[in-house]
Write a protein that holds these residues in place. Structure first.
Motif, PDB file in Angstrom:
ATOM      1  N   MET A 262      31.702 -16.810  42.386  1.00 11.99           N
ATOM      2  CA  MET A 262      31.521 -15.412  42.290  1.00 11.99           C
ATOM      3  C   MET A 262      32.053 -15.036  41.054  1.00 11.99           C
ATOM      4  O   MET A 262      33.029 -15.472  40.292  1.00 11.99           O
ATOM      5  N   HIS A 263      31.316 -13.974  40.554  1.00 13.40           N
ATOM      6  CA  HIS A 263      31.532 -13.189  39.349  1.00 13.40           C
ATOM      7  C   HIS A 263      31.737 -11.889  39.562  1.00 13.40           C
ATOM      8  O   HIS A 263      31.097 -11.141  40.424  1.00 13.40           O
ATOM      9  N   CYS A 264      32.891 -11.442  38.842  1.00 12.94           N
ATOM     10  CA  CYS A 264      32.737  -9.985  38.921  1.00 12.94           C
ATOM     11  C   CYS A 264      31.810  -9.311  38.000  1.00 12.94           C
ATOM     12  O   CYS A 264      30.919 -10.018  37.298  1.00 12.94           O
ATOM     13  N   THR A 265      31.829  -7.929  37.964  1.00 11.58           N
ATOM     14  CA  THR A 265      30.424  -7.425  37.295  1.00 11.58           C
ATOM     15  C   THR A 265      31.036  -6.673  36.138  1.00 11.58           C
ATOM     16  O   THR A 265      30.200  -6.426  35.182  1.00 11.58           O
ATOM     17  N   ASN A 266      32.317  -6.850  35.639  1.00  7.93           N
ATOM     18  CA  ASN A 266      32.641  -5.908  34.441  1.00  7.93           C
ATOM     19  C   ASN A 266      33.241  -6.829  33.167  1.00  7.93           C
ATOM     20  O   ASN A 266      32.878  -6.612  32.133  1.00  7.93           O
ATOM     21  N   CYS A 267      33.868  -7.865  33.530  1.00  7.36           N
ATOM     22  CA  CYS A 267      34.377  -8.992  32.432  1.00  7.36           C
ATOM     23  C   CYS A 267      33.325  -9.440  31.495  1.00  7.36           C
ATOM     24  O   CYS A 267      32.367  -9.842  31.918  1.00  7.36           O
ATOM     25  N   VAL A 268      33.743  -9.552  30.336  1.00 13.26           N
ATOM     26  CA  VAL A 268      32.965  -9.956  29.283  1.00 13.26           C
ATOM     27  C   VAL A 268      32.573 -11.672  29.732  1.00 13.26           C
ATOM     28  O   VAL A 268      31.313 -12.047  29.732  1.00 13.26           O
ATOM     29  N   ALA A 269      33.549 -12.466  30.086  1.00 12.74           N
ATOM     30  CA  ALA A 269      33.612 -13.744  30.415  1.00 12.74           C
ATOM     31  C   ALA A 269      32.369 -14.008  31.576  1.00 12.74           C
ATOM     32  O   ALA A 269      31.684 -14.796  31.299  1.00 12.74           O
TER      33      ALA A 269
ATOM     34  N   LYS B  21      29.876 -11.972  32.435  1.00 11.80           N
ATOM     35  CA  LYS B  21      28.799 -11.506  31.948  1.00 11.80           C
ATOM     36  C   LYS B  21      27.978 -12.706  31.212  1.00 11.80           C
ATOM     37  O   LYS B  21      27.109 -12.937  31.262  1.00 11.80           O
ATOM     38  N   ALA B  22      28.892 -13.247  30.299  1.00 10.40           N
ATOM     39  CA  ALA B  22      28.358 -14.531  29.548  1.00 10.40           C
ATOM     40  C   ALA B  22      28.084 -15.607  30.555  1.00 10.40           C
ATOM     41  O   ALA B  22      27.132 -16.234  30.237  1.00 10.40           O
ATOM     42  N   ASP B  23      28.829 -15.856  31.532  1.00  5.66           N
ATOM     43  CA  ASP B  23      28.540 -16.782  32.499  1.00  5.66           C
ATOM     44  C   ASP B  23      27.391 -16.589  33.234  1.00  5.66           C
ATOM     45  O   ASP B  23      26.411 -17.480  33.383  1.00  5.66           O
ATOM     46  N   ARG B  24      26.978 -15.427  33.582  1.00  6.67           N
ATOM     47  CA  ARG B  24      25.494 -15.124  34.206  1.00  6.67           C
ATOM     48  C   ARG B  24      24.425 -15.161  33.266  1.00  6.67           C
ATOM     49  O   ARG B  24      23.417 -15.707  33.831  1.00  6.67           O
ATOM     50  N   GLU B  25      24.705 -14.711  31.994  1.00  6.44           N
ATOM     51  CA  GLU B  25      23.709 -14.891  31.040  1.00  6.44           C
ATOM     52  C   GLU B  25      23.400 -16.278  30.776  1.00  6.44           C
ATOM     53  O   GLU B  25      22.084 -16.862  30.918  1.00  6.44           O
ATOM     54  N   ARG B  26      24.140 -17.168  30.648  1.00  5.26           N
ATOM     55  CA  ARG B  26      24.127 -18.471  30.618  1.00  5.26           C
ATOM     56  C   ARG B  26      23.359 -19.292  31.677  1.00  5.26           C
ATOM     57  O   ARG B  26      22.334 -20.081  31.425  1.00  5.26           O
TER      58      ARG B  26
END
Length: 99
Positions: free
Chosen positions: A1-8, A10-15
């Motif tokens: 599960m990913h949060c919606t705000n932290c940079v890490a 966001k980078a995980d989702r983009e990868r």
């Protein structure tokens, strides 16, 4: 599960979106050389390297090595760069002299 705000996250989702690399896979890739670039082994590995023809992920590189590979993979650029570098000072301007 990913949060919606932290940079890490966001980078995980983009990868995951761009390369299909999960957070676990990314951490394992980075751990291979203790978080360092697979090529230079000096800078932090912060870029996913992939083949532009097959989209296959190759490794974890620093941004500099990843950008350089883009040019190395283009034979015409490489040949032109060699010609340019072998041109000596003939191609350098004469108006500006560096200290």
């Amino acid at each position: 599960m990913h949060c919606t705000n932290c940079v890490a996250c966001k980078a995980d989702r983009e990868r995951l979106r761009r390369y299909g690399v999960t957070r676990k896979q990314w951490l394992e890739m980075r751990a291979r050389y203790e978080g360092k670039c697979w090529l230079c082994k000096d800078n932090p590995a912060d870029a996913v390297d992939h083949c532009h023809e097959t989209n296959r992920v190759r490794g974890a590189l620093c941004r500099v090595c990843n950008m350089v590979l883009h040019y190395v993979e283009r034979p015409r650029w490489w040949a032109d760069a060699k010609v340019y570098l072998n041109g000596g000072d003939e191609h350098c301007g004469t108006e500006v002299q560096l200290p």
